[in-house]
Design a protein around this motif. Structure first.
Motif, PDB file in Angstrom:
ATOM      1  N   MET A 153      55.502  22.108 104.782  1.00  0.00           N
ATOM      2  CA  MET A 153      56.574  21.847 103.834  1.00  0.00           C
ATOM      3  C   MET A 153      57.909  22.314 104.402  1.00  0.00           C
ATOM      4  O   MET A 153      58.931  21.614 104.310  1.00  0.00           O
ATOM      5  CB  MET A 153      56.290  22.550 102.516  1.00  0.00           C
ATOM      6  CG  MET A 153      57.393  22.441 101.482  1.00  0.00           C
ATOM      7  SD  MET A 153      57.006  23.358  99.971  1.00  0.00           S
ATOM      8  CE  MET A 153      56.966  25.046 100.582  1.00  0.00           C
ATOM      9  N   LEU A 154      57.928  23.496 105.008  1.00  0.00           N
ATOM     10  CA  LEU A 154      59.162  24.032 105.573  1.00  0.00           C
ATOM     11  C   LEU A 154      59.620  23.194 106.761  1.00  0.00           C
ATOM     12  O   LEU A 154      60.829  22.998 106.971  1.00  0.00           O
ATOM     13  CB  LEU A 154      58.959  25.483 105.996  1.00  0.00           C
ATOM     14  CG  LEU A 154      58.499  26.454 104.905  1.00  0.00           C
ATOM     15  CD1 LEU A 154      58.301  27.846 105.484  1.00  0.00           C
ATOM     16  CD2 LEU A 154      59.498  26.492 103.762  1.00  0.00           C
ATOM     17  N   GLU A 155      58.659  22.694 107.552  1.00  0.00           N
ATOM     18  CA  GLU A 155      59.006  21.838 108.685  1.00  0.00           C
ATOM     19  C   GLU A 155      59.711  20.566 108.205  1.00  0.00           C
ATOM     20  O   GLU A 155      60.737  20.160 108.771  1.00  0.00           O
ATOM     21  CB  GLU A 155      57.741  21.464 109.461  1.00  0.00           C
ATOM     22  CG  GLU A 155      57.125  22.605 110.243  1.00  0.00           C
ATOM     23  CD  GLU A 155      55.781  22.224 110.835  1.00  0.00           C
ATOM     24  OE1 GLU A 155      55.299  22.953 111.710  1.00  0.00           O
ATOM     25  OE2 GLU A 155      55.203  21.185 110.420  1.00  0.00           O
ATOM     26  N   LYS A 156      59.153  19.927 107.202  1.00  0.00           N
ATOM     27  CA  LYS A 156      59.709  18.660 106.734  1.00  0.00           C
ATOM     28  C   LYS A 156      61.073  18.844 106.083  1.00  0.00           C
ATOM     29  O   LYS A 156      61.847  17.891 105.982  1.00  0.00           O
ATOM     30  CB  LYS A 156      58.744  17.997 105.756  1.00  0.00           C
ATOM     31  CG  LYS A 156      57.390  17.675 106.368  1.00  0.00           C
ATOM     32  CD  LYS A 156      57.518  16.906 107.684  1.00  0.00           C
ATOM     33  CE  LYS A 156      56.150  16.644 108.309  1.00  0.00           C
ATOM     34  NZ  LYS A 156      56.268  16.001 109.644  1.00  0.00           N
ATOM     35  N   LYS A 157      61.358  20.046 105.646  1.00  0.00           N
ATOM     36  CA  LYS A 157      62.685  20.328 105.096  1.00  0.00           C
ATOM     37  C   LYS A 157      63.686  20.658 106.208  1.00  0.00           C
ATOM     38  O   LYS A 157      64.854  20.903 105.937  1.00  0.00           O
ATOM     39  CB  LYS A 157      62.627  21.493 104.112  1.00  0.00           C
ATOM     40  CG  LYS A 157      61.873  21.187 102.828  1.00  0.00           C
ATOM     41  CD  LYS A 157      62.668  20.258 101.917  1.00  0.00           C
ATOM     42  CE  LYS A 157      63.814  20.987 101.260  1.00  0.00           C
ATOM     43  NZ  LYS A 157      64.525  20.136 100.258  1.00  0.00           N
ATOM     44  N   GLY A 158      63.226  20.692 107.466  1.00  0.00           N
ATOM     45  CA  GLY A 158      64.120  20.961 108.582  1.00  0.00           C
ATOM     46  C   GLY A 158      64.582  22.397 108.662  1.00  0.00           C
ATOM     47  O   GLY A 158      65.647  22.692 109.212  1.00  0.00           O
ATOM     48  N   THR A 210      59.073  31.366  98.924  1.00  0.00           N
ATOM     49  CA  THR A 210      59.179  29.916  99.094  1.00  0.00           C
ATOM     50  C   THR A 210      60.398  29.354  98.374  1.00  0.00           C
ATOM     51  O   THR A 210      61.133  28.519  98.919  1.00  0.00           O
ATOM     52  CB  THR A 210      57.902  29.231  98.582  1.00  0.00           C
ATOM     53  OG1 THR A 210      56.773  29.776  99.260  1.00  0.00           O
ATOM     54  CG2 THR A 210      57.959  27.734  98.842  1.00  0.00           C
ATOM     55  N   GLU A 211      60.624  29.785  97.137  1.00  0.00           N
ATOM     56  CA  GLU A 211      61.737  29.257  96.357  1.00  0.00           C
ATOM     57  C   GLU A 211      63.075  29.566  97.037  1.00  0.00           C
ATOM     58  O   GLU A 211      63.981  28.736  97.051  1.00  0.00           O
ATOM     59  CB  GLU A 211      61.718  29.851  94.944  1.00  0.00           C
ATOM     60  CG  GLU A 211      60.559  29.372  94.095  1.00  0.00           C
ATOM     61  CD  GLU A 211      60.577  27.860  93.926  1.00  0.00           C
ATOM     62  OE1 GLU A 211      61.548  27.335  93.359  1.00  0.00           O
ATOM     63  OE2 GLU A 211      59.623  27.204  94.375  1.00  0.00           O
ATOM     64  N   GLU A 212      63.203  30.761  97.603  1.00  0.00           N
ATOM     65  CA  GLU A 212      64.460  31.104  98.255  1.00  0.00           C
ATOM     66  C   GLU A 212      64.657  30.263  99.510  1.00  0.00           C
ATOM     67  O   GLU A 212      65.765  29.813  99.804  1.00  0.00           O
ATOM     68  CB  GLU A 212      64.497  32.590  98.611  1.00  0.00           C
ATOM     69  CG  GLU A 212      65.838  33.010  99.192  1.00  0.00           C
ATOM     70  CD  GLU A 212      66.026  34.512  99.171  1.00  0.00           C
ATOM     71  OE1 GLU A 212      66.185  35.093 100.253  1.00  0.00           O
ATOM     72  OE2 GLU A 212      66.024  35.102  98.076  1.00  0.00           O
ATOM     73  N   LEU A 213      63.584  30.018 100.252  1.00  0.00           N
ATOM     74  CA  LEU A 213      63.700  29.201 101.452  1.00  0.00           C
ATOM     75  C   LEU A 213      64.139  27.785 101.120  1.00  0.00           C
ATOM     76  O   LEU A 213      64.885  27.149 101.867  1.00  0.00           O
ATOM     77  CB  LEU A 213      62.361  29.168 102.190  1.00  0.00           C
ATOM     78  CG  LEU A 213      61.830  30.491 102.741  1.00  0.00           C
ATOM     79  CD1 LEU A 213      60.505  30.277 103.453  1.00  0.00           C
ATOM     80  CD2 LEU A 213      62.827  31.121 103.677  1.00  0.00           C
ATOM     81  N   LEU A 214      63.663  27.251  99.996  1.00  0.00           N
ATOM     82  CA  LEU A 214      63.947  25.861  99.644  1.00  0.00           C
ATOM     83  C   LEU A 214      65.310  25.677  98.997  1.00  0.00           C
ATOM     84  O   LEU A 214      65.992  24.683  99.244  1.00  0.00           O
ATOM     85  CB  LEU A 214      62.855  25.339  98.702  1.00  0.00           C
ATOM     86  CG  LEU A 214      61.451  25.178  99.310  1.00  0.00           C
ATOM     87  CD1 LEU A 214      60.483  24.720  98.243  1.00  0.00           C
ATOM     88  CD2 LEU A 214      61.472  24.205 100.476  1.00  0.00           C
ATOM     89  N   LYS A 226      55.584  26.361  93.872  1.00  0.00           N
ATOM     90  CA  LYS A 226      55.415  25.718  92.575  1.00  0.00           C
ATOM     91  C   LYS A 226      54.262  24.717  92.579  1.00  0.00           C
ATOM     92  O   LYS A 226      53.560  24.560  91.573  1.00  0.00           O
ATOM     93  CB  LYS A 226      56.720  25.020  92.165  1.00  0.00           C
ATOM     94  CG  LYS A 226      57.872  25.960  91.856  1.00  0.00           C
ATOM     95  CD  LYS A 226      57.567  26.802  90.614  1.00  0.00           C
ATOM     96  CE  LYS A 226      58.773  27.657  90.247  1.00  0.00           C
ATOM     97  NZ  LYS A 226      58.503  28.528  89.084  1.00  0.00           N
ATOM     98  N   ILE A 227      54.079  24.017  93.700  1.00  0.00           N
ATOM     99  CA  ILE A 227      52.996  23.032  93.761  1.00  0.00           C
ATOM    100  C   ILE A 227      51.646  23.728  93.624  1.00  0.00           C
ATOM    101  O   ILE A 227      50.754  23.256  92.904  1.00  0.00           O
ATOM    102  CB  ILE A 227      53.069  22.219  95.066  1.00  0.00           C
ATOM    103  CG1 ILE A 227      54.373  21.412  95.107  1.00  0.00           C
ATOM    104  CG2 ILE A 227      51.860  21.306  95.212  1.00  0.00           C
ATOM    105  CD1 ILE A 227      54.568  20.611  96.371  1.00  0.00           C
TER     106      ILE A 227
END
Length: 785
Positions: A464-469, A441-445, A747-748
């Motif tokens: 979460m990944l969707e909303k980050k585009g 997750t951290e690497e994706l973000l 992290k959440i």
């Protein structure tokens, strides 16, 4: 495909000037002006002079899992066929030889030395001699014989075994279950119970010895000058890469003391399985899932010899290796520099004179591997892999597609990737295996330059990944595909993957999670969280769950909880009355002090405790109709499927993604990523998923077929539990499925676990817990979204 065809196919790529593709050695490369060229399709290609391995795969057309004993050598499978003869009141056994490609009629080679003698087991020597352990009734008791026939089936020796040590072993246990021979003709038989009998090269009995860990599966390893060993995993060691080696002392008729060896250096990834093999004059070989290594028994040094992953082979299921080119250096297996034309290395023609194969002019492959899953042979068909070499310039360039996965799905994914890489000529998939979901997750973000083209998001917070585009819309791909469209996918699966009119992921398999209760007062048309808590109060003499802790209860309810995060606004609401109420109710339950006493090791014991109401609610994951039917029978009418409690009280079962793919919006190889997903959703692969044990397939036709003709997930055979009643029950459940979605990931999720854990431990009040959670999560959202 026979070896002749293999040689001819590769021969068409041969270097001009007589340079053979399988030339041995690592000759000094000349300049480019010395390199020949070949013409293909009217275009001339200059050869690179670098030879790289290529593999051909031949499926073994024989159901090996139905055979008592079999052996592979060359292009043949040898096997025993046993049948009870009622008239003669004895078991008859015949040794057959058949072509691995399934062509021709199996040839009966041997049925015993007399009409009263039967074969218990057999083995084949490197010189193609056959060895048999036989039993014959004589004067009211059994007599035992050891027999050797040469490759022409002429008798070399026959010895009656009369030593008391052997006969005592026979009286105590089944005399022999496996038989092995080393390169010198010395024999070893392995009996049930962990005893071995040793014989010299003339068939003379040497003695009986015992083995450590008789419950483990032992493998005989002929390592040439390093010695012969019996090898098994060390049951007392932590991890899967520690093995016990017992050297076989044929001269002394005994086994030496076991030595513990750590073979982890042979594994490419920490989770890889390995197989220890005998390489004869090449010593001990260790075949891991991704690579083949040599292992020096004395020094413990591992050296990589071959990259299995590049060839699309699962090295962990390699059971035997053969090196047809005795002069081929093992250090060249991964590739080598070819000699220039005219240098004279290895240019003479070779001939293959194995029985049953016509002599062929041309060269042999450098390595042959016999691959078979011992315990799960129904998952993938056994096969032979033959490795030869071609000039690198003649190998078509393929684009690389990177796939990011968590370690949790590696075993399923590896098989899928191997099949794709074998079949696709434009793209090859490489797995980037993350150690845990948080790192993924951290690497994706935050490290977008590292994001793989293809993402396995079944264990991530997809919203979460969707909303980050970060995730591409897959709808255009489905609309343009000629092999899979929206109409082919189960509606419930399509809807679960779609969000706000955009399709950002697609599952390739799924399981169904359910709750059953052993109390008939729970409504079967849906129940609420409050009814879940009331159940504990109504039955104070029973635990609510088998493993009954606040964290376990919280995790169970979290599967249907709201996320309490508005990703569009970047706001969280963990201080809402609903969240605080749930937290307090979970904390107020009466938990047992002795948690260790809750542990059970067998499913049958757990079911027994459940239906006798030692605990009231049972959680289950169902990967096949077989799972539903089996549990229905186990409940014996004393427990009922009721689904999960929800805030609103509607009937709810959970659809849990087995494998779920998304494509990164800015992927460097989007077309290749879609090609892989399209392959995973093809009719052939979806049919395979149903029988593999990875869950229900997502294609409509494959799903319906699986309901009516389910397969046992281990043995690839139709289940005894299949019924129309079960199919209807699953169809009804499918109408009430909700996608299992975690409250949050990364992290959440860590913050939520930490703060709820502090509350359950009594270190914080509910108000303090949610206040800290609200502040910490909101800060994280403010900084990162």
């Amino acid at each position: 495909m026979r070896r002749v065809t293999f040689c001819r196919r590769l021969a068409c790529l041969a270097l001009a000037g007589g340079l053979l593709l399988f030339a041995a050695g690592c000759g000094v490369s000349g300049g480019t002006e010395d390199r020949p060229a070949v013409t293909e399709g009217g275009e001339e290609t200059a050869l690179a002079g670098e030879m790289v391995p290529m593999a051909e795969y031949q499926e073994i057309r024989l159901d090996l899992k139905t055979l008592d004993q079999y052996a592979w050598q060359g292009g043949f499978i040898y096997y025993l066929e046993k049948a009870w003869n009622e008239e003669r009141e004895m078991q008859e056994s015949t040794l057959f030889r058949t072509n691995v490609d399934g062509t021709g009629t199996p040839e009966a080679l041997y049925s015993g030395a007399s009409d009263k003698r039967s074969v218990l087991c057999f083995t084949i020597g490197q010189d193609q001699a056959l060895y048999f352990m036989e039993r014959q009734a004589e004067e009211g008791k059994d007599a035992y014989y050891l027999r050797k026939l040469d490759r022409d089936l002429q008798e070399v020796y026959q010895r009656r075994i009369e030593e008391e040590d052997f006969l005592r072993l026979v009286r105590e246990t089944y005399p022999v279950s496996q038989m092995y021979v080393d390169g010198k003709g010395n024999l070893l038989t392995l009996a049930s119970g962990g005893k071995v009998c040793l014989f010299d090269s003339e068939g003379r009995f040497l003695g009986v010895d015992g083995m450590e860990s008789p419950e483990m599966t032992h493998r005989f390893v002929d390592a040439g000058e390093q010695g012969c060993f019996l090898v098994c995993q060390d049951a007392a060691a932590m991890g899967i890469s520690t093995y016990l080696f017992q050297k076989v002392n044929f001269a002394g008729g005994r086994l030496e003391e076991p030595e513990r060896k750590d073979l982890s250096a042979a594994r490419g990834q920490e989770t890889e399985s390995i197989a220890v093999l005998g390489g004869g004059s090449h010593g001990v070989l260790v075949s891991a899932e991704s690579r083949l290594c040599s292992y020096d028994y004395g020094t413990g040094v591992c050296v990589e010899l071959l990259d299995w992953q590049r060839l699309g082979v699962d090295g962990s299921i390699v059971r035997q290796l053969s090196f047809p080119r005795e002069d081929f250096p093992l250090e060249n297996l991964n590739g080598y520099a070819a000699a220039s034309a005219g240098e004279g290395t290895g240019q003479e023609a070779l001939t293959d004179n194995r029985p049953g194969q016509a002599a062929s002019s041309g060269t042999l492959p450098a390595l042959e591997a016999f691959c078979c899953e011992e315990f799960f042979s129904g998952l993938e068909p056994p096969e032979l892999v033959r490795v030869g070499y071609v000039d690198k310039a003649l190998v078509p360039e393929r684009q690389t597609v990177t796939m990011g996965i968590s370690f949790l799905s590696t075993s399923y994914m590896s098989k899928l990737v191997r099949r794709f890489n074998r079949s696709n000529k434009e793209y090859t998939v490489e797995i980037k295996d993350y150690e845990n979901m948080d790192a993924f997750t951290e690497e994706l973000l935050f490290q977008k330059e590292e994001i793989p083209d293809l993402l396995e998001v079944g264990w991530l917070d997809k919203e979460m990944l969707e909303k980050k585009g970060l995730l591409a819309d897959l709808k255009p791909c489905f609309e343009e595909s000629g092999s899979v469209g929206e109409e082919d996918i189960l509606e419930m699966v399509w809807n679960a993957c779609e969000s706000d009119g955009v399709l950002t992921s697609m599952m390739t398999s799924f399981s169904i999670r359910s709750l059953a209760v052993s109390v008939d007062t729970v409504p079967r048309e849906g129940w609420t969280y409050d009814q879940f808590f009331d159940l504990a109060e109504a039955c104070p003499d029973s635990r609510l769950l088998q493993t009954y802790t606040p964290t376990v209860v919280w995790n169970l309810l979290s599967r249907t909880m709201a996320s309490y995060i508005d990703w569009d606004e970047g706001k969280c609401s963990f201080d809402s009355p609903e969240f605080i109420h749930l937290l307090e109710c979970v904390g107020a339950l009466d938990y047992p002090e002795n948690q260790v006493s809750q542990t059970v090791w067998y499913e049958s014991e757990e079911i027994e405790k459940f239906i006798h109401q030692e605990f009231l609610v049972m959680d289950s994951s169902n990967y096949s109709p077989n799972d539903f039917s089996r549990r229905f029978e186990q409940y014996k009418g004393k427990a009922w499927e009721v689904g999960y409690p929800t805030q609103e009280g509607e009937l709810c079962y959970l659809l849990h993604p087995g494998i779920q793919f998304s494509i990164y919006e800015n992927a460097s190889c989007k077309e290749g990523a879609w090609a892989f997903l399209e392959f995973a959703l093809s009719e052939a692969e979806q049919s395979w998923y149903g029988s593999e044990g990875g869950g229900f397939p997502v294609r409509k036709e494959a799903f319906e077929t699986y309901l009516i003709k389910p397969f046992h997930p281990l043995y690839n055979m139709q289940s005894d539990y299949s019924s129309q009643e079960t199919a209807e029950r699953i169809r009804d459940i499918a109408g009430h499925l909700r996608v299992e979605q975690p409250i949050a990931g990364g992290k959440i999720a860590d913050i939520i676990r930490e703060e709820t854990g502090a509350f359950f431990a009594g270190d914080k009040t509910a108000e303090q817990c949610v206040e800290a959670m609200q502040n910490r999560v909101q800060l994280y959202l403010d900084e990162n979204f």
